[in-house]
Design a protein around this motif. Structure first.
Motif, PDB file in Angstrom:
ATOM      1  N   ILE A 195       0.824  -1.195   0.000  1.00 14.29           N
ATOM      2  CA  ILE A 195       0.000   0.000   0.000  1.00 14.29           C
ATOM      3  C   ILE A 195       0.873   1.265   0.000  1.00 14.29           C
ATOM      4  O   ILE A 195       1.625   1.500   0.947  1.00 14.29           O
ATOM      5  CB  ILE A 195      -0.936   0.014   1.231  1.00 14.29           C
ATOM      6  N   GLY A 199      -2.188   5.231   3.954  1.00 13.52           N
ATOM      7  CA  GLY A 199      -2.997   4.148   4.512  1.00 13.52           C
ATOM      8  C   GLY A 199      -2.156   3.098   5.226  1.00 13.52           C
ATOM      9  O   GLY A 199      -1.062   2.762   4.777  1.00 13.52           O
ATOM     10  N   GLU A 200      -2.673   2.603   6.353  1.00 21.46           N
ATOM     11  CA  GLU A 200      -1.977   1.555   7.110  1.00 21.46           C
ATOM     12  C   GLU A 200      -2.974   0.514   7.600  1.00 21.46           C
ATOM     13  O   GLU A 200      -4.088   0.850   8.011  1.00 21.46           O
ATOM     14  CB  GLU A 200      -1.233   2.152   8.313  1.00 21.46           C
ATOM     15  N   PHE A 201      -2.539  -0.728   7.553  1.00 18.43           N
ATOM     16  CA  PHE A 201      -3.367  -1.816   8.053  1.00 18.43           C
ATOM     17  C   PHE A 201      -3.307  -1.909   9.573  1.00 18.43           C
ATOM     18  O   PHE A 201      -2.270  -1.682  10.193  1.00 18.43           O
ATOM     19  CB  PHE A 201      -2.901  -3.162   7.480  1.00 18.43           C
ATOM     20  N   PRO A 224      -3.587  -9.004   6.653  1.00 19.83           N
ATOM     21  CA  PRO A 224      -2.540  -7.992   6.778  1.00 19.83           C
ATOM     22  C   PRO A 224      -1.280  -8.620   7.370  1.00 19.83           C
ATOM     23  O   PRO A 224      -1.351  -9.401   8.318  1.00 19.83           O
ATOM     24  CB  PRO A 224      -3.148  -6.971   7.745  1.00 19.83           C
ATOM     25  N   LYS A 228       1.868  -1.862   6.015  1.00 20.19           N
ATOM     26  CA  LYS A 228       1.840  -1.444   4.618  1.00 20.19           C
ATOM     27  C   LYS A 228       1.665  -2.569   3.609  1.00 20.19           C
ATOM     28  O   LYS A 228       1.850  -2.362   2.410  1.00 20.19           O
ATOM     29  CB  LYS A 228       3.142  -0.689   4.279  1.00 20.19           C
ATOM     30  N   ASN A 249      -6.442   3.439  -0.449  1.00 23.80           N
ATOM     31  CA  ASN A 249      -6.884   3.946   0.848  1.00 23.80           C
ATOM     32  C   ASN A 249      -8.261   3.430   1.242  1.00 23.80           C
ATOM     33  O   ASN A 249      -8.491   3.054   2.396  1.00 23.80           O
ATOM     34  CB  ASN A 249      -6.871   5.477   0.854  1.00 23.80           C
ATOM     35  N   VAL A 252      -7.932  -0.341   2.127  1.00 29.78           N
ATOM     36  CA  VAL A 252      -7.354  -0.523   3.460  1.00 29.78           C
ATOM     37  C   VAL A 252      -8.375  -0.172   4.537  1.00 29.78           C
ATOM     38  O   VAL A 252      -8.539  -0.906   5.513  1.00 29.78           O
ATOM     39  CB  VAL A 252      -6.084   0.325   3.622  1.00 29.78           C
ATOM     40  N   ASN A 256      -9.753  -2.640   7.387  1.00 28.67           N
ATOM     41  CA  ASN A 256      -9.553  -2.284   8.788  1.00 28.67           C
ATOM     42  C   ASN A 256     -10.861  -2.316   9.569  1.00 28.67           C
ATOM     43  O   ASN A 256     -10.921  -2.822  10.696  1.00 28.67           O
ATOM     44  CB  ASN A 256      -8.908  -0.900   8.901  1.00 28.67           C
TER      45      ASN A 256
END
Length: 308
Positions: A195, A199-201, A224, A228, A249, A252, A256
């Motif tokens: 990613i 954006g972050e998992f 995940p 990333k 984004n 993700v 999430n």
């Protein structure tokens, strides 16, 4: 004799550590006292587990922790090696059946090893005894001794509580090693989606997103593997292309919310940047677990098999 581990990880330390910072800690979110969200910095070594979780109360002393030491620890160690190969697109993952199977077994384990998974499996096995009661009753009557309880149901009521737990753990190991499911997973198309941008998992105690129909054409498994990147398994190029085409984004964020919504005890993050998302969605959308899915399937089959 080597000291036996008493703290058993249902979310392995090697997996949690992918969200850890330079100090070796990650941010753990949980809910206590109603809806109050509690955030704490934790070490992967002492988080995502419970004491004595996989202990076998009916085993001899030297084997009480065998599920953890002889099965899950080796499984997790090899899975960590497989993940490193996956992340680097190492072609060994296509050649080495040992590593590929290790990752499949790890995926299966994450669908089965959480504390409530064990409770569901144990209650389902007890239910199976009840479903089979007529046959068991007849077999028991043939072998019953003069001093034994009058019925099989009465006999079962006298069994030590740990006996069912021991039985459940033996079944659990076999299911995590299930050859047919493992073959289905091994034969799927595997890839890593990385990613870009902000954006972050997140991850948690329900990190896998799937609908369990592994052989279905459009089936998928998403896990995940760090803030990333996510591991993805599909059954065809079209599904892979569809997933890769999703705007990063929004993709993700959707994943999430699914992971946080299904969380039972914990959500893990790199920091506090998604605290509001976690607070809003924590436990809001529970997902059917694999064992719940299987038990419902067996109940339907048993109902259909009954005469009349």
């Amino acid at each position: 004799m080597k000291e036996q581990p008493l703290y058993h990880h249902y979310l392995p330390a090697f997996y949690q550590s992918r969200w850890a910072g330079e100090n070796g800690k990650l941010r753990r979110f949980s809910k206590h006292h109603g809806d109050k969200l509690v955030a704490k910095w934790v070490s992967p070594k002492v988080s995502g587990g419970e004491e004595f979780l996989y202990s076998d109360p009916a085993a001899p002393p030297e084997s009480v922790q065998a599920v953890e030491t002889r099965f899950l620890q080796p499984l997790d160690t090899l899975a960590a090696e497989a993940l490193k190969a996956l992340e680097t697109d190492n072609p060994v993952m296509k050649r080495d059946s040992r590593l590929r199977s290790a990752w499949s077994r790890f995926l299966m384990s994450l669908m089965m090893r959480m504390p409530d998974h064990l409770e569901t499996l144990e209650s389902g096995l007890i239910e199976e005894w009840a479903q089979s009661m007529p046959e068991l009753e007849a077999a028991y009557a043939e072998k019953r001794g003069a001093n034994d309880p009058a019925t099989f149901a009465m006999y079962m009521a006298t069994r030590p509580e740990g006996e069912f737990r021991s039985w459940m753990l033996s079944v659990l190991k076999r299911l995590m090693d299930h050859a047919n499911i493992g073959e289905l997973l091994n034969n799927m198309r595997w890839f890593i989606r990385r990613i870009p941008g902000e954006g972050e998992f997140l991850t948690g105690d329900r990190p896998i997103i799937t609908w369990y129909e592994f052989a279905a054409r459009d089936s998928y498994i998403i896990l995940p593997i760090g803030p990333k990147a996510a591991f993805v398994a599909v059954n065809n190029v079209e599904t892979q292309q569809r997933i890769e085409a999703c705007e990063p984004n929004s993709w993700v964020m959707g994943l999430n919310k699914s992971i946080v919504g299904a969380a039972q005890k914990f959500v893990f993050a790199r920091d506090d940047s998604m605290k509001d998302v976690i607070a809003e969605n924590f436990g809001a959308k529970p997902r059917t677990t694999l064992f719940e899915y299987l038990i419902r399937f067996r109940r339907r089959r048993n109902e259909e098999a009954r005469p009349g």
